[in-house]
Design a protein around this motif. Structure first.
Motif, PDB file in Angstrom:
ATOM      1  N   LEU A   1       0.867  -1.176   0.000  1.00 35.01           N
ATOM      2  CA  LEU A   1       0.000   0.000   0.000  1.00 35.01           C
ATOM      3  C   LEU A   1       0.902   1.225   0.000  1.00 35.01           C
ATOM      4  CD1 LEU A   1      -2.906   1.120   0.151  1.00 35.01           C
ATOM      5  CD2 LEU A   1      -2.632   1.182   2.647  1.00 35.01           C
ATOM      6  N   ILE A   2       0.797   2.027  -1.045  1.00 31.31           N
ATOM      7  CA  ILE A   2       1.644   3.206  -1.224  1.00 31.31           C
ATOM      8  C   ILE A   2       0.788   4.456  -1.089  1.00 31.31           C
ATOM      9  CG2 ILE A   2       3.314   4.360  -2.697  1.00 31.31           C
ATOM     10  CD1 ILE A   2       4.096   1.495  -1.911  1.00 31.31           C
ATOM     11  N   GLY A   3       1.189   5.355  -0.209  1.00 26.97           N
ATOM     12  CA  GLY A   3       0.483   6.621  -0.038  1.00 26.97           C
ATOM     13  C   GLY A   3       1.320   7.790  -0.512  1.00 26.97           C
ATOM     14  N   THR A   4       0.736   8.978  -0.505  1.00 29.49           N
ATOM     15  CA  THR A   4       1.452  10.194  -0.888  1.00 29.49           C
ATOM     16  C   THR A   4       1.255  11.263   0.175  1.00 29.49           C
ATOM     17  OG1 THR A   4      -0.424  11.100  -2.144  1.00 29.49           O
ATOM     18  CG2 THR A   4       1.161   9.734  -3.358  1.00 29.49           C
ATOM     19  N   SER A   5       2.304  12.050   0.395  1.00 24.62           N
ATOM     20  CA  SER A   5       2.230  13.146   1.355  1.00 24.62           C
ATOM     21  C   SER A   5       3.339  14.140   1.045  1.00 24.62           C
ATOM     22  CB  SER A   5       2.386  12.630   2.787  1.00 24.62           C
ATOM     23  OG  SER A   5       2.537  13.700   3.701  1.00 24.62           O
ATOM     24  N   GLY A   6       3.015  15.424   1.156  1.00 25.25           N
ATOM     25  CA  GLY A   6       4.030  16.446   0.968  1.00 25.25           C
ATOM     26  C   GLY A   6       5.101  16.415   2.032  1.00 25.25           C
ATOM     27  N   ALA A   7       4.816  15.771   3.164  1.00 29.48           N
ATOM     28  CA  ALA A   7       5.782  15.700   4.265  1.00 29.48           C
ATOM     29  C   ALA A   7       6.663  14.462   4.194  1.00 29.48           C
ATOM     30  CB  ALA A   7       5.044  15.726   5.599  1.00 29.48           C
ATOM     31  N   ALA A   8       6.422  13.579   3.227  1.00 22.85           N
ATOM     32  CA  ALA A   8       7.203  12.343   3.132  1.00 22.85           C
ATOM     33  C   ALA A   8       8.650  12.637   2.741  1.00 22.85           C
ATOM     34  CB  ALA A   8       6.569  11.404   2.115  1.00 22.85           C
ATOM     35  N   LYS A   9       9.567  11.802   3.176  1.00 22.37           N
ATOM     36  CA  LYS A   9      10.980  11.955   2.833  1.00 22.37           C
ATOM     37  C   LYS A   9      11.315  11.272   1.510  1.00 22.37           C
ATOM     38  CE  LYS A   9      12.494  12.279   7.643  1.00 22.37           C
ATOM     39  NZ  LYS A   9      13.352  11.688   8.713  1.00 22.37           N
ATOM     40  N   GLN A  10      10.569  10.242   1.153  1.00 26.02           N
ATOM     41  CA  GLN A  10      10.868   9.448  -0.032  1.00 26.02           C
ATOM     42  C   GLN A  10      10.334  10.130  -1.292  1.00 26.02           C
ATOM     43  OE1 GLN A  10      12.459   6.117  -0.524  1.00 26.02           O
ATOM     44  NE2 GLN A  10      12.393   7.166  -2.486  1.00 26.02           N
ATOM     45  N   ASP A  11      11.227  10.443  -2.225  1.00 25.23           N
ATOM     46  CA  ASP A  11      10.833  11.029  -3.506  1.00 25.23           C
ATOM     47  C   ASP A  11      10.098   9.973  -4.336  1.00 25.23           C
ATOM     48  OD1 ASP A  11      11.092  11.766  -6.417  1.00 25.23           O
ATOM     49  OD2 ASP A  11      12.091  13.522  -5.533  1.00 25.23           O
ATOM     50  N   TYR A  12       8.972  10.364  -4.929  1.00 29.52           N
ATOM     51  CA  TYR A  12       8.156   9.412  -5.681  1.00 29.52           C
ATOM     52  C   TYR A  12       8.922   8.810  -6.857  1.00 29.52           C
ATOM     53  CZ  TYR A  12       7.454  12.058  -9.979  1.00 29.52           C
ATOM     54  OH  TYR A  12       7.660  12.674 -11.197  1.00 29.52           O
TER      55      TYR A  12
END
Length: 271
Positions: A191-202
């Protein structure tokens, strides 16, 4: 031929503009030569075909009408005025249909290699949903799981925006709690989510072959309890003044990254 907008059949069809009526009947309305033809090609179950002979000028469309008539589909002929009252388009073409909805139960969902699913939490804009459906179909995705108070994929705006992709994808409607329990039982599915605060570049994350992409609502995005469920959360970098993307755009950006990585793997470019 029906010539009065007050006819009971006409009023019944017009009520399908309301979500409550669509959910009660399990039907939806679509119009236009192209989308009716695509529904026929995909084997959708027609309840009624609506035709305005004065407006329908296409030989191709008339062949569709005759084929459906031979197959036993009820044909409702209406005057030009009545069709205008039913239509939601400028310059209506004179052909529309009432079609049965298709839903898949969550328990029947199988996440296959290279066929991502998208789970949407409380997506509100039917145009956004239609665009996401169109993009997901373009990358070979399997279907959409609509969580909680998400908009209706059979809303006329969504049907138009999907450009027929609605007929090629599985649709699931469920609560977040049921989705949470289901995803925990899936072995080998990320399960992959998205967030502007994430450290991992998409762009740098190696996406697994079997995955569900979880996207938040237009207004709030993913909440902490969504993010806790994810196996990975990725960030779409932005260097301009904007601090967020439109939901359909953000979903498309990540889906095409997933798609491109899968193509590279198939060509042996990536380890």
């Amino acid at each position: 031929m029906i010539t009065s907008p007050a006819n009971e059949q006409v009023k019944r069809i017009r009520r399908l503009q309301e979500r409550k009526e669509r959910e009660r009947t399990g039907l939806f309305f679509l119009e236009g030569i192209r989308i009716v033809a695509e529904a026929v090609e995909r084997g959708e179950a027609f309840e009624t075909l609506i035709v305005s002979p004065d407006r329908l000028q296409s030989d191709f469309a008339w062949k569709l009408v005759e084929n459906l008539r031979r197959n036993g589909t009820p044909i409702l002929e209406v005057s030009s005025l009545v069709f205008e009252r039913l239509s939601q388009k400028e310059g209506p073409q004179g052909i529309a249909a009432v079609v049965h909805q298709r839903w898949m139960p969550l328990g029947a969902v199988s996440v296959e290699n290279g066929k991502p699913w998208v789970a949407l939490d409380s997506v509100a804009d039917p145009g956004n949903l239609g665009t996401i459906l169109r993009t997901l179909d373009a990358v070979g995705g399997a279907g959409v799981i609509l969580l909680d108070q998400s908009t209706d994929p059979y809303d006329p705006s969504c049907v138009r925006a999907s450009m027929g992709a609605l007929f090629d994808l599985h649709l699931v409607r469920t609560s977040f709690e049921q989705f949470r329990d289901w995803i925990k039982r899936q072995t080998g599915v990320a399960l992959i989510g998205t967030s502007g605060a994430a450290k991992q570049d998409y762009h740098d994350f190696p996406y697994p072959s079997r995955l569900v992409l979880l996207m938040g609502s237009e207004r709030l995005g993913l909440q902490p309890y969504h993010l806790e469920l994810c196996d990975e959360v990725v960030r779409i970098p932005m260097v301009g003044r904007s601090d967020s993307l439109n939901l359909a755009v953000a979903t498309a950006v990540v889906l095409y990254e997933i798609f491109n990585q899968q193509r590279q793997k198939s060509l042996g470019v990536m380890p």
